[in-house]
Scaffold this active site. Sequence first.
Site, PDB file in Angstrom:
ATOM      1  N   ASN A  53      -9.913  -0.713  -2.756  1.00  0.00           N
ATOM      2  CA  ASN A  53      -8.485  -0.525  -2.447  1.00  0.00           C
ATOM      3  C   ASN A  53      -7.661  -1.099  -3.603  1.00  0.00           C
ATOM      4  OD1 ASN A  53      -5.897  -0.579  -1.436  1.00  0.00           O
ATOM      5  ND2 ASN A  53      -6.447  -1.462   0.542  1.00  0.00           N
ATOM      6  N   HIS A  65      -3.825   7.170   0.883  1.00  0.00           N
ATOM      7  CA  HIS A  65      -4.077   5.800   0.420  1.00  0.00           C
ATOM      8  C   HIS A  65      -5.540   5.448   0.693  1.00  0.00           C
ATOM      9  CE1 HIS A  65      -3.884   1.607  -0.269  1.00  0.00           C
ATOM     10  NE2 HIS A  65      -3.894   1.261   1.010  1.00  0.00           N
ATOM     11  N   CYS A 119       0.820  -1.230   0.000  1.00  0.00           N
ATOM     12  CA  CYS A 119       0.000   0.000   0.000  1.00  0.00           C
ATOM     13  C   CYS A 119       0.844   1.266   0.000  1.00  0.00           C
ATOM     14  CB  CYS A 119      -0.928   0.000   1.199  1.00  0.00           C
ATOM     15  SG  CYS A 119      -1.998  -1.437   1.209  1.00  0.00           S
TER      16      CYS A 119
END
Length: 343
Positions: free
Chosen positions: A300, A270, A121
């Site tokens: 995501n 993020h 991430c």
Amino acid sequence: MVQAYISGTGFYVPPRVVTNDDLIRNYGVDTTSEWIVQRTGIEARRFADEGVGTSDMAALAARDALAAATLQPHDLDLIIVATLSPEHAFPGSGVFLQQKLGLCDGDNAKFVPALDVRNQCSGFLYALSTAVAHVRAGMAKHVLVCGAETHSAALDLSTDGRTVSSLFGDGAGAVIVSATDADRGVRGVYLGADGRFAEVLCQKIWDIRKRPFIPKNPDRSGTVAPEMLWASMDGKLVFKHAVGTMLGALMRACGNNNIGIEDIDLFLFHQANMRINQFIAHQLHVPDEKIPHNIQRYGNTTAATIPILLAECVRDGRLRPGMKVAMAAFGSGFTWGSAIIDW
Ligand code: UT7
């Protein structure tokens, strides 16, 4: 001193929209759209079709970013791909992307270095930091940085896997990091890692300490047990650490640049969970309009979340020249990062 700035942004998401209800209808996952929306903010994600890989999507995002920077692939001096879902175990997606950009073709080939960054991430910020260092050191004039993921192929789309599989989607974002003499651009990228949590969010697939690394069948095929095959996550622990660490990373970025949170015009976080980002915004007293989200539409996309969001903000005018941008990410490893950019 030469500065590094982002001269172009681009993104690509596959056309197939998979809503929360599609997870139930098409895959039989025992969930509800309310559960997913309430906990994460996700309403839909994109899934790439069979035959489409990470470097395919990265190439489309890269061409978008090159066009925005009015550059050609041959202007690049370095290619960096941040991904946890490369085409193969090795080599990385960077070399496939180089090929798809036409850099290996004919008499005009340009065999620029191509590398992959494996930081999940926070992969985009790790890759951005590497690009900025190359530019500032005079080793490159234009660096392509892509964050790209094909999660859909490796999700356990059954009820057993719902905690992880309802969160992730496919897509790619790209930026061109270029040299400039102007006093603007990436002021700093601040990275961190805490390997004590390496197995809190991971996908093992194999154990290289074993001989052979995957149990072998008499016919020479391998068998991967479900707990090795699929990603696993202690969601509550990740959530708790994400909030505290991203707050700390943002404070560090502000401190190193002698600025306050109120000086930042746009926060690009993020996109793992809208609740994480809203909690951080609340703690820092940042108004909602300074924190754009696209997790509702894409889920995501790991290394791709920040560059996709960045490209969207540039495209729709939310990010304009002269604005000050902060980025922050946290994820598997644990790894994290933050950045300050004068746009
Ligand atoms: O980008 C990488 C970084 N990742 C993150 O930042 C993720 C951070 N963590 C989170 O966002 C949250 O922890 C999740 C959204 C993943 C999960 O939310 P939670 O409130 O922590 O739920 P949980 O994992 O503790 O699960 C609670 C219950 C469980 O049922 P039982 O054991 O209490 O009966 C799960 O089985 O919710 C169940 N559950 C679901 N139910 C319906 C888990 N996933 C689902 C689902 N639909 N999709």
